[in-house]
Design an enzyme around this catalytic site. Sequence first.
Site, PDB file in Angstrom:
ATOM      1  CD  GLU A 178     -30.363 -33.831  42.832  1.00 25.38           C
ATOM      2  OE1 GLU A 178     -29.338 -34.549  42.885  1.00 25.38           O
ATOM      3  OE2 GLU A 178     -30.380 -32.745  42.241  1.00 25.38           O
ATOM      4  CE  LYS A 220     -28.765 -31.457  45.018  1.00 28.61           C
ATOM      5  NZ  LYS A 220     -27.337 -31.501  44.794  1.00 28.61           N
ATOM      6  N   GLY A 264     -31.236 -24.044  38.387  1.00 32.84           N
ATOM      7  CA  GLY A 264     -31.285 -23.057  37.301  1.00 32.84           C
ATOM      8  C   GLY A 264     -31.658 -21.664  37.810  1.00 32.84           C
TER       9      GLY A 264
HETATM   10  C1  5MM Z   1     -29.940 -30.674  39.774  1.00 35.27           C
HETATM   11  O1  5MM Z   1     -28.564 -30.853  39.813  1.00 35.27           O
HETATM   12  C2  5MM Z   1     -27.981 -31.008  41.101  1.00 35.27           C
HETATM   13  C3  5MM Z   1     -27.912 -29.722  41.840  1.00 35.27           C
HETATM   14  O2  5MM Z   1     -27.335 -28.757  41.001  1.00 35.27           O
HETATM   15  P1  5MM Z   1     -28.019 -27.329  40.809  1.00 35.27           P
HETATM   16  O3  5MM Z   1     -27.909 -26.657  42.147  1.00 35.27           O
HETATM   17  O4  5MM Z   1     -27.164 -26.690  39.755  1.00 35.27           O
HETATM   18  O5  5MM Z   1     -29.430 -27.547  40.371  1.00 35.27           O
HETATM   19  C4  5MM Z   1     -26.568 -31.575  40.883  1.00 35.27           C
HETATM   20  O6  5MM Z   1     -26.050 -32.141  42.066  1.00 35.27           O
HETATM   21  C5  5MM Z   1     -26.586 -32.608  39.792  1.00 35.27           C
HETATM   22  O7  5MM Z   1     -27.282 -33.739  40.236  1.00 35.27           O
HETATM   23  C6  5MM Z   1     -25.146 -32.917  39.438  1.00 35.27           C
HETATM   24  O8  5MM Z   1     -24.559 -31.747  38.956  1.00 35.27           O
HETATM   25  C7  5MM Z   1     -25.017 -34.040  38.410  1.00 35.27           C
HETATM   26  O9  5MM Z   1     -25.709 -33.692  37.264  1.00 35.27           O
HETATM   27  P2  5MM Z   1     -25.500 -34.549  35.906  1.00 35.27           P
HETATM   28  O10 5MM Z   1     -26.491 -33.907  34.952  1.00 35.27           O
HETATM   29  O11 5MM Z   1     -24.108 -34.308  35.485  1.00 35.27           O
HETATM   30  O12 5MM Z   1     -25.801 -35.964  36.229  1.00 35.27           O
END
Ligand code: 5MM
Length: 340
Positions: A178, A220, A264
Site C-alpha cells: 500500500e 493497494k 478520504g
Molecule cells: C489509507 O488507509 C487505509 C485504507 O483506508 P481508507 O479507505 O480509509 O483510506 C487503511 O487500511 C489504513 O492503512 C489503516 O486504517 C491503518 O491506518 P493507521 O493510520 O491506523 O495506521
Amino acid sequence: MDKATQLLETVSELTKRGKGILAADESTPTISKRLQALNIDSSESTRRTYRNLLFTTPGINQFLNGIILFEETLFQKTDEGTVVPDFLRKHQIMSGIKVDKGLVPLTNADGDTITQGLDGLADRLRQYREAGACFAKWREVYRISEHNPTSLGLRSNAEVLARYAAMCQEQLMVPIVEPEVLMDGDHSMARCSEVSEAVLTSVFEALHAHHVLLEAVVLKPSMILPGKSSSHKALPELVASETMKVLSRTVPAAIPSINFLSGGQSATEATANLQALNAKYPKAPWRLSFSYSRALQAPVMAAWAGKESNRKLAQGIFARRVELNGLACRAEYDSNMETE
Ligand code: 5MM
C-alpha cells in the site's frame, strides 16, 4: 506444495471477481480518533463490539474476499466465543493483518515519512499465520507538496515496502503493498498523477530488486484525484481515465489485483469512481477492486453511535455499502441505487 504454489492459491482466493477487501485494521490511535469524534468511548471492549458488528453482518461474504485486521482484533473473540479468524474462515472470508508500526519522519528528507516495523517482522508474521492470518498489509505514505516526496523519500519508502513484501512471501503470507499518496493539499490532478507515477515506478523497481513474486502481490494504491482543498472536483470518468493512465504506465500485468484505498473520499464517491474504472476498462490486465476503510465504515460507525439498539440499522448500512462496492467491481453499480 512449494511456496509459490501456496501463495498463488491464497492470492487467487483473495482476489475473486466481484468482491473486495474490508480494511478494519485501523491502529488504536486511529480508531480511537474516529470513535471519539462520534462521542463513543474507545476501549478494548467498544472496539471489539464495533468490529464484531461489522464481521457478523449477514451476507457480506458475497462481496468480501478478506478483511484486514489490527493485531488486537486477531486475538479477540466474537460474541459467540469464536476467535475472529476462525469465525471469518467459517464464513469463507480470509483474515489479513496490518503489520506495519506506523510512520516516523524520514531524516534529511524534507518532511517525507517512512514506516517502521521491519525489525522482528519475520517472527511476527509466523505468529500471525499461526493465529489464522493468510495475508498482510503494510502502508507507506507520501505527502504531496512542491518538493515532496523527495527522491530520497521515494527510494527509501519503496525499499521498505519491498523488504516487507519479500518477508511476507518467505512466511507464506500474501502481501498487500500500500503506497498511499495523500489527498491532503490543494495540488492539481496532474501533480497527483506525476507523484503517483514516480511512487509506483519506484515501488515496482524495488519489488523486482527484492525478487518478490509479483503474481502473489495485491497492490493497494490511491486513485488519481485533485487535492482535498483544491477548488477542482473530478467526475468519476476523469478519475478513471487519469488513474488508468498512471497504472498502465507503472503496474506490471503480473499483478493479479489492484484494490484501491478510499483515502478520504466519501462513501458514494469511492463507489462511483470504482464503478467508472470497471465500466471503462473491462479488459484491464488486473482486477480493479476495493480495500476501503473509511468509505465502507464511516456511515456505519455514525449510524451505530455506540448504541446496541442501533446495531441492526448499522449492519444494514454496512451490508448495503459492501454490496454496492461489489457491484462496482462488476461495473453493475448505478448511483440511483444509493436511494433505493
Ligand atoms: C489509507 O488507509 C487505509 C485504507 O483506508 P481508507 O479507505 O480509509 O483510506 C487503511 O487500511 C489504513 O492503512 C489503516 O486504517 C491503518 O491506518 P493507521 O493510520 O491506523 O495506521
